[in-house]
Write a protein that holds these residues in place. Structure first.
Motif, PDB file in Angstrom:
ATOM      1  N   SER A   1       3.893  16.910  -0.792  1.00 11.49           N
ATOM      2  CA  SER A   1       5.238  16.137  -0.958  1.00 11.49           C
ATOM      3  C   SER A   1       4.875  15.403  -2.453  1.00 11.49           C
ATOM      4  N   LYS A   2       5.953  15.275  -2.900  1.00  9.41           N
ATOM      5  CA  LYS A   2       5.835  14.294  -4.220  1.00  9.41           C
ATOM      6  C   LYS A   2       6.164  12.978  -3.809  1.00  9.41           C
ATOM      7  N   PRO A   3       5.179  12.007  -4.103  1.00  8.37           N
ATOM      8  CA  PRO A   3       5.282  10.748  -3.788  1.00  8.37           C
ATOM      9  C   PRO A   3       6.514  10.093  -4.525  1.00  8.37           C
ATOM     10  N   ARG A   4       7.233   9.290  -3.926  1.00  8.73           N
ATOM     11  CA  ARG A   4       8.470   8.182  -4.495  1.00  8.73           C
ATOM     12  C   ARG A   4       7.840   6.944  -4.773  1.00  8.73           C
ATOM     13  N   LEU A   5       7.597   6.610  -5.931  1.00  8.66           N
ATOM     14  CA  LEU A   5       6.752   5.165  -6.300  1.00  8.66           C
ATOM     15  C   LEU A   5       8.130   4.400  -6.733  1.00  8.66           C
ATOM     16  N   LYS A   6       8.226   3.463  -5.766  1.00  5.56           N
ATOM     17  CA  LYS A   6       9.393   2.441  -5.976  1.00  5.56           C
ATOM     18  C   LYS A   6       8.706   1.515  -6.582  1.00  5.56           C
ATOM     19  N   GLY A   7       7.267   1.035  -6.379  1.00  9.28           N
ATOM     20  CA  GLY A   7       6.786  -0.187  -6.917  1.00  9.28           C
ATOM     21  C   GLY A   7       5.674   0.189  -7.889  1.00  9.28           C
ATOM     22  N   TRP A   8       6.050   1.171  -9.063  1.00  6.51           N
ATOM     23  CA  TRP A   8       4.978   1.732  -9.808  1.00  6.51           C
ATOM     24  C   TRP A   8       4.442   0.624 -10.698  1.00  6.51           C
ATOM     25  N   TYR A   9       5.085  -0.372 -10.890  1.00  4.12           N
ATOM     26  CA  TYR A   9       4.334  -1.348 -11.720  1.00  4.12           C
ATOM     27  C   TYR A   9       3.304  -2.296 -11.077  1.00  4.12           C
ATOM     28  N   LEU A  10       3.013  -1.891  -9.742  1.00  2.00           N
ATOM     29  CA  LEU A  10       2.150  -2.550  -9.089  1.00  2.00           C
ATOM     30  C   LEU A  10       0.766  -1.669  -9.406  1.00  2.00           C
TER      31      LEU A  10
ATOM     32  N   ASP B   1       2.790   6.748   5.214  1.00  2.00           N
ATOM     33  CA  ASP B   1       3.133   7.994   4.199  1.00  2.00           C
ATOM     34  C   ASP B   1       1.609   8.866   3.952  1.00  2.00           C
ATOM     35  N   PRO B   2       1.713   9.991   4.017  1.00  2.00           N
ATOM     36  CA  PRO B   2       0.416  10.812   3.782  1.00  2.00           C
ATOM     37  C   PRO B   2      -0.051  10.661   2.636  1.00  2.00           C
ATOM     38  N   THR B   3       0.546  10.412   1.413  1.00  2.00           N
ATOM     39  CA  THR B   3       0.022   9.989  -0.031  1.00  2.00           C
ATOM     40  C   THR B   3      -0.659   8.861   0.178  1.00  2.00           C
ATOM     41  N   GLY B   4       0.133   8.009   0.794  1.00  2.00           N
ATOM     42  CA  GLY B   4      -0.489   6.320   0.803  1.00  2.00           C
ATOM     43  C   GLY B   4      -1.983   6.478   1.586  1.00  2.00           C
ATOM     44  N   LEU B   5      -1.867   7.315   2.518  1.00  2.00           N
ATOM     45  CA  LEU B   5      -2.890   7.358   3.634  1.00  2.00           C
ATOM     46  C   LEU B   5      -4.275   7.900   2.729  1.00  2.00           C
TER      47      LEU B   5
ATOM     48  N   LEU C   1      -0.184  -0.596  -1.143  1.00  2.00           N
ATOM     49  CA  LEU C   1       0.310   0.458  -1.038  1.00  2.00           C
ATOM     50  C   LEU C   1       1.689   0.736  -0.537  1.00  2.00           C
ATOM     51  N   LEU C   2       2.049   0.133   0.397  1.00  2.00           N
ATOM     52  CA  LEU C   2       3.578  -0.007   1.232  1.00  2.00           C
ATOM     53  C   LEU C   2       4.414  -0.500   0.028  1.00  2.00           C
ATOM     54  N   ASP C   3       4.169  -1.556  -0.772  1.00  2.00           N
ATOM     55  CA  ASP C   3       4.872  -1.963  -1.751  1.00  2.00           C
ATOM     56  C   ASP C   3       5.242  -0.843  -2.888  1.00  2.00           C
ATOM     57  N   ILE C   4       4.012  -0.106  -3.114  1.00  2.00           N
ATOM     58  CA  ILE C   4       4.268   1.065  -4.275  1.00  2.00           C
ATOM     59  C   ILE C   4       4.885   2.308  -3.691  1.00  2.00           C
ATOM     60  N   LEU C   5       4.765   2.713  -2.643  1.00  2.00           N
ATOM     61  CA  LEU C   5       5.181   3.843  -1.944  1.00  2.00           C
ATOM     62  C   LEU C   5       6.647   3.874  -1.321  1.00  2.00           C
ATOM     63  N   THR C   6       7.033   2.572  -1.027  1.00  2.00           N
ATOM     64  CA  THR C   6       8.198   2.487   0.152  1.00  2.00           C
ATOM     65  C   THR C   6       9.294   1.674  -0.547  1.00  2.00           C
TER      66      THR C   6
END
Length: 161
Positions: A49-58, A102-106, A156-161
């Motif tokens: 799965s392609k991760p969706r980076l919400k907080g990429w700036y972090l 999230d599998p990517t976050g884990l 990781l939660l801030d970056i990925l969700t």
């Protein structure tokens, strides 16, 4: 474009790593490009799965924290190993409840924990969302739980969700 380069960041990263490891020349560039393209195309079969980076700036903040923690842990583990009195050191296992699903976050958290000397990701229970962690020098269990949750999982939660 996505058919030719389904994972452009993976392709670019693999090519960069190839050139760093083997030197830069026209031949290495062509061979590295071919290998990077082939590896990227093979990843399609795995269907990650392609991760969706919400907080990429972090991301730079996370990388800086991880690099600093790895550096400090290397020094701390070396001191523990070289210390004459080994009787005070006590290894142990702790259970860390995680909010991250999230599998990517884990996977990123597993890489962080395992690459930090003195800790090892042992097991993850997806049904209970709990991580079993081994710590080389376990002094305070609450400290380690707070460290994982507040230092890595929160980012990781801030970056990925």
């Amino acid at each position: 474009m996505s058919r030719v380069l389904p994972y452009p960041l993976l392709t670019a990263s693999l090519l960069a790593m190839w050139l760093l490891l083997n030197g830069t020349s026209v031949g290495q560039l062509l061979l590295g490009t071919a290998i990077a393209l082939a590896a990227s195309r093979l990843m399609v079969a795995l269907q990650p799965s392609k991760p969706r980076l919400k907080g990429w700036y972090l991301l730079p903040k996370l990388v800086a924290i991880v690099v600093a923690d790895i550096w400090r842990s290397n020094i701390a583990v070396a001191r523990l190993i070289l210390r004459r009195d080994q009787s005070r050191r006590m290894s142990g296992f702790i259970v860390v409840p995680l909010d991250l699903r999230d599998p990517t976050g884990l996977a990123i958290l597993a890489c962080i924990v395992t690459s930090t000397p003195g800790t090892a990701w042992v097991e993850y229970s997806s049904t209970e969302s709990k991580l079993l962690l081994h710590v080389f020098d376990l002094v305070d269990e609450a400290y380690w739980i707070d460290l994982i949750k507040s230092r890595y999982e929160r980012l990781l939660l801030d970056i990925l969700t």
